[in-house]
Scaffold this active site. Structure first.
Site: not given
Ligand code: IPE
Ligand code: IPE
Ligand code: MG
Length: 243
Positions: A21-22, A34, A38, A70, A72, A132, A189
């Site tokens: 995440d992030g 964004r 990615h 989905w 998004r 792995l 996480r």
């Molecule tokens: C969880 O992250 C899903 C993935 C890392 C693929 P999200 O960014 O979608 O989760 P929330 O919305 O912060 O809970």
């Molecule tokens: C994780 O990063 C990737 C996916 C969930 C697909 P995010 O896209 O959720 O990034 P943040 O949480 O908005 O920073």
């Molecule tokens: Mg996120």
């Protein structure tokens, strides 16, 4: 889990699962779109797979796209699917040469058919590898997984092929797509969020959770080692008495 399992726990995590995440915040902080976050996230995946091989991890499971993602904006979903396509086309041969077995869990029906084909090819090519086991969760939701498995078992009961009292924890676990991989020992996480966002609800019942402030594009071997060190200091009891 039996009491003896708690006493004979392996020191090192055999299976590490990561909620990556992030990416968006990493890009926002730099005034970038964004999608760049990615892209850099995909590079972190590469580093993390390498680091896992170096560290002798047996199973690595990465949350790549949730059943909720989905929701998004369409452009972001398209970007993520494009990256996935590129990853599948460019990385699999190298993963295979390194002895990685590649697998995907999640609801494939929602993925584009060319992506499903690439996934099937990758799974077929790498199926004998064992250095792995890399599992990517795509279009995956823990609740969805539990509900669809329950529905399948209910159908077997309705057909008379299964008796309700044959359903127990072991057989339910074996009916999941994760049947042939052990439950995660360590769940990481990134990005500072402290929630599991519908990831591996069944399998993480007794996992150790480590939440790191690092944003996913900055993740690499140092952060993985830090999380493993933290894991090694934990006392896993699986419900058994202390001492
Ligand atoms: C969880 O992250 C899903 C993935 C890392 C693929 P999200 O960014 O979608 O989760 P929330 O919305 O912060 O809970
Ligand atoms: C994780 O990063 C990737 C996916 C969930 C697909 P995010 O896209 O959720 O990034 P943040 O949480 O908005 O920073
Ligand atoms: Mg996120």
């Amino acid at each position: 889990m039996a009491e003896s399992d708690a006493q004979h726990q392996p020191k090192h995590p055999r299976h590490i699962a990561i909620i990556m995440d992030g990416n968006g915040r990493w890009a926002n902080a730099r005034g970038l779109p964004r999608t760049v976050g990615h892209q850099r996230g995909a590079e972190a995946v590469r580093r993390t797979v390498e680091a896992s091989i170096d560290l002798g991890i047996g199973y690595l499971t990465l949350f790549g796209f949730s059943s909720e993602n989905w929701k998004r904006p369409k452009m972001e979903v398209l970007d993520l699917m494009g990256l996935l396509r590129r990853y599948l086309k460019s990385e699999i041969v190298e993963l295979h040469e390194k002895g990685v077995r590649f697998r995907v869990i999640g609801d494939r029906v929602r993925l584009d058919s060319d992506i499903v084909k690439l996934i099937e090819q990758a799974e077929r090519l790498t199926k004998e590898n064992s250095r792995l086991v890399l599992t990517i969760a795509l279009s995956y939701g823990g609740r969805d997984e539990i509900v669809s498995t329950s529905r399948r078992l209910a159908e077997l009961v309705a057909e008379g092929a299964l008796k309700p009292d044959q359903i127990n924890e072991q057989m339910f676990g074996e009916a999941l797509e994760t049947a042939d991989i052990p439950d995660p020992d360590l769940l990481i996480r990134t990005s500072g969020e402290k929630r599991i966002s519908n990831f591996m609800l069944w399998q993480c019942a007794y996992s150790e959770y480590v939440f790191l402030p690092t944003l996913w594009p900055d993740f690499g071997k140092d952060q993985l080692s830090e999380a493993i060190d933290e894991f090694c200091q934990r006392d896993r009891r699986f419900g058994a008495a202390v001492g």
